[in-house]
Motif scaffolding. Sequence first.
Motif, PDB file in Angstrom:
ATOM      1  N   ILE A   1      67.572 110.302 -82.257  1.00  0.00           N
ATOM      2  CA  ILE A   1      68.125 109.242 -81.409  1.00  0.00           C
ATOM      3  C   ILE A   1      66.973 108.722 -80.555  1.00  0.00           C
ATOM      4  O   ILE A   1      66.263 109.508 -79.923  1.00  0.00           O
ATOM      5  CB  ILE A   1      69.241 109.767 -80.481  1.00  0.00           C
ATOM      6  N   ILE A   2      66.808 107.393 -80.555  1.00  0.00           N
ATOM      7  CA  ILE A   2      65.756 106.798 -79.736  1.00  0.00           C
ATOM      8  C   ILE A   2      66.352 105.783 -78.762  1.00  0.00           C
ATOM      9  O   ILE A   2      67.421 105.216 -78.995  1.00  0.00           O
ATOM     10  CB  ILE A   2      64.653 106.127 -80.590  1.00  0.00           C
ATOM     11  N   ASP A   3      65.624 105.572 -77.674  1.00  0.00           N
ATOM     12  CA  ASP A   3      65.927 104.508 -76.727  1.00  0.00           C
ATOM     13  C   ASP A   3      65.306 103.242 -77.318  1.00  0.00           C
ATOM     14  O   ASP A   3      64.090 103.161 -77.462  1.00  0.00           O
ATOM     15  CB  ASP A   3      65.313 104.847 -75.364  1.00  0.00           C
ATOM     16  N   ALA A   4      66.130 102.272 -77.662  1.00  0.00           N
ATOM     17  CA  ALA A   4      65.628 101.050 -78.295  1.00  0.00           C
ATOM     18  C   ALA A   4      64.816 100.197 -77.330  1.00  0.00           C
ATOM     19  O   ALA A   4      64.096  99.295 -77.764  1.00  0.00           O
ATOM     20  CB  ALA A   4      66.778 100.238 -78.870  1.00  0.00           C
ATOM     21  N   GLN A   5      64.916 100.479 -76.054  1.00  0.00           N
ATOM     22  CA  GLN A   5      64.149  99.782 -75.020  1.00  0.00           C
ATOM     23  C   GLN A   5      64.269  98.261 -75.119  1.00  0.00           C
ATOM     24  O   GLN A   5      63.279  97.538 -75.092  1.00  0.00           O
ATOM     25  CB  GLN A   5      62.684 100.212 -75.051  1.00  0.00           C
ATOM     26  N   GLU A   6      65.492  97.798 -75.228  1.00  0.00           N
ATOM     27  CA  GLU A   6      65.772  96.366 -75.205  1.00  0.00           C
ATOM     28  C   GLU A   6      65.971  95.969 -73.749  1.00  0.00           C
ATOM     29  O   GLU A   6      66.903  96.438 -73.107  1.00  0.00           O
ATOM     30  CB  GLU A   6      67.029  96.055 -76.027  1.00  0.00           C
ATOM     31  N   PRO A   7      65.105  95.130 -73.186  1.00  0.00           N
ATOM     32  CA  PRO A   7      65.146  94.848 -71.751  1.00  0.00           C
ATOM     33  C   PRO A   7      66.498  94.358 -71.241  1.00  0.00           C
ATOM     34  O   PRO A   7      66.908  94.708 -70.139  1.00  0.00           O
ATOM     35  CB  PRO A   7      64.077  93.774 -71.558  1.00  0.00           C
ATOM     36  N   ASP A   8      67.200  93.549 -72.018  1.00  0.00           N
ATOM     37  CA  ASP A   8      68.500  93.042 -71.580  1.00  0.00           C
ATOM     38  C   ASP A   8      69.635  94.014 -71.850  1.00  0.00           C
ATOM     39  O   ASP A   8      70.766  93.772 -71.424  1.00  0.00           O
ATOM     40  CB  ASP A   8      68.816  91.712 -72.284  1.00  0.00           C
ATOM     41  N   TYR A   9      69.353  95.110 -72.557  1.00  0.00           N
ATOM     42  CA  TYR A   9      70.408  96.038 -72.963  1.00  0.00           C
ATOM     43  C   TYR A   9      70.016  97.497 -72.741  1.00  0.00           C
ATOM     44  O   TYR A   9      69.874  98.257 -73.695  1.00  0.00           O
ATOM     45  CB  TYR A   9      70.794  95.781 -74.429  1.00  0.00           C
TER      46      TYR A   9
ATOM     47  N   ASP B   1      76.810  90.149 -69.893  1.00  0.00           N
ATOM     48  CA  ASP B   1      75.459  90.265 -70.447  1.00  0.00           C
ATOM     49  C   ASP B   1      75.032  88.916 -71.043  1.00  0.00           C
ATOM     50  O   ASP B   1      75.834  87.997 -71.168  1.00  0.00           O
ATOM     51  CB  ASP B   1      75.320  91.455 -71.403  1.00  0.00           C
ATOM     52  N   ARG B   2      73.766  88.784 -71.374  1.00  0.00           N
ATOM     53  CA  ARG B   2      73.204  87.486 -71.771  1.00  0.00           C
ATOM     54  C   ARG B   2      73.834  86.878 -73.021  1.00  0.00           C
ATOM     55  O   ARG B   2      73.821  85.662 -73.183  1.00  0.00           O
ATOM     56  CB  ARG B   2      71.693  87.617 -72.029  1.00  0.00           C
ATOM     57  N   HIS B   3      74.354  87.696 -73.907  1.00  0.00           N
ATOM     58  CA  HIS B   3      74.833  87.187 -75.184  1.00  0.00           C
ATOM     59  C   HIS B   3      76.353  87.258 -75.366  1.00  0.00           C
ATOM     60  O   HIS B   3      76.867  86.722 -76.331  1.00  0.00           O
ATOM     61  CB  HIS B   3      74.159  87.953 -76.330  1.00  0.00           C
ATOM     62  N   PHE B   4      77.038  87.960 -74.491  1.00  0.00           N
ATOM     63  CA  PHE B   4      78.471  88.183 -74.689  1.00  0.00           C
ATOM     64  C   PHE B   4      79.215  86.855 -74.769  1.00  0.00           C
ATOM     65  O   PHE B   4      78.933  85.948 -73.999  1.00  0.00           O
ATOM     66  CB  PHE B   4      79.034  89.035 -73.536  1.00  0.00           C
TER      67      PHE B   4
ATOM     68  N   TYR C   1      73.858  90.747 -66.860  1.00  0.00           N
ATOM     69  CA  TYR C   1      73.993  92.052 -66.234  1.00  0.00           C
ATOM     70  C   TYR C   1      73.102  93.049 -66.946  1.00  0.00           C
ATOM     71  O   TYR C   1      73.082  93.110 -68.179  1.00  0.00           O
ATOM     72  CB  TYR C   1      75.453  92.489 -66.312  1.00  0.00           C
ATOM     73  N   ARG C   2      72.335  93.809 -66.179  1.00  0.00           N
ATOM     74  CA  ARG C   2      71.452  94.826 -66.747  1.00  0.00           C
ATOM     75  C   ARG C   2      71.648  96.128 -65.988  1.00  0.00           C
ATOM     76  O   ARG C   2      71.049  96.319 -64.927  1.00  0.00           O
ATOM     77  CB  ARG C   2      69.995  94.408 -66.626  1.00  0.00           C
ATOM     78  N   PRO C   3      72.471  97.020 -66.501  1.00  0.00           N
ATOM     79  CA  PRO C   3      72.590  98.312 -65.814  1.00  0.00           C
ATOM     80  C   PRO C   3      71.226  98.996 -65.803  1.00  0.00           C
ATOM     81  O   PRO C   3      70.406  98.778 -66.690  1.00  0.00           O
ATOM     82  CB  PRO C   3      73.598  99.076 -66.655  1.00  0.00           C
ATOM     83  N   ARG C   4      70.978  99.792 -64.808  1.00  0.00           N
ATOM     84  CA  ARG C   4      69.677 100.462 -64.699  1.00  0.00           C
ATOM     85  C   ARG C   4      69.783 101.879 -65.239  1.00  0.00           C
ATOM     86  O   ARG C   4      70.667 102.632 -64.863  1.00  0.00           O
ATOM     87  CB  ARG C   4      69.229 100.482 -63.248  1.00  0.00           C
TER      88      ARG C   4
END
Length: 136
Positions: free
Chosen positions: A24-32, A101-104, A118-121
């Motif tokens: 399992i990896i963190d995809a590190q998508e800034p908006d998600y 979120d940006r695409h919803f 919205y970008r949860p931290r």
Amino acid sequence: MTTPCPLCNNIDSPILWQNHEMIIIDAQEPDYPGFCRVIWRDHVREMSDLTADEQQRLMALVFTVERALRSHFTPDKINLASFGNQVPHLHWHVIPRFTQDRHFPNPVWATASRDEGYRPRVTSEELRDLINSFME
């Protein structure tokens, strides 16, 4: 000459959990933040390339990641996807989604419907701890 598979070699995203079959990896998508990829380690293209037992183990892990993300982020929706069109190596996307979120309500790969969202931290370390707290 074939292009090397980025999921077989040189995964440069933070690893959140792994065993001999899956990672399992963190995809590190800034908006998600919280966007995870669950990757089958062996290079196979499709779910039907796995045995029935392997399929069950992989999906159990995808569902565990989903439960962990739901518990932490309380998203409006979780998107689960296994495309592999660009990287034909079996993997699942597990994406917390929010109505703001940006695409919803569109897919995260679609054209953004707003400039900011919205970008949860969450850090990769926090995400790793979260995922591991759900592992048996």
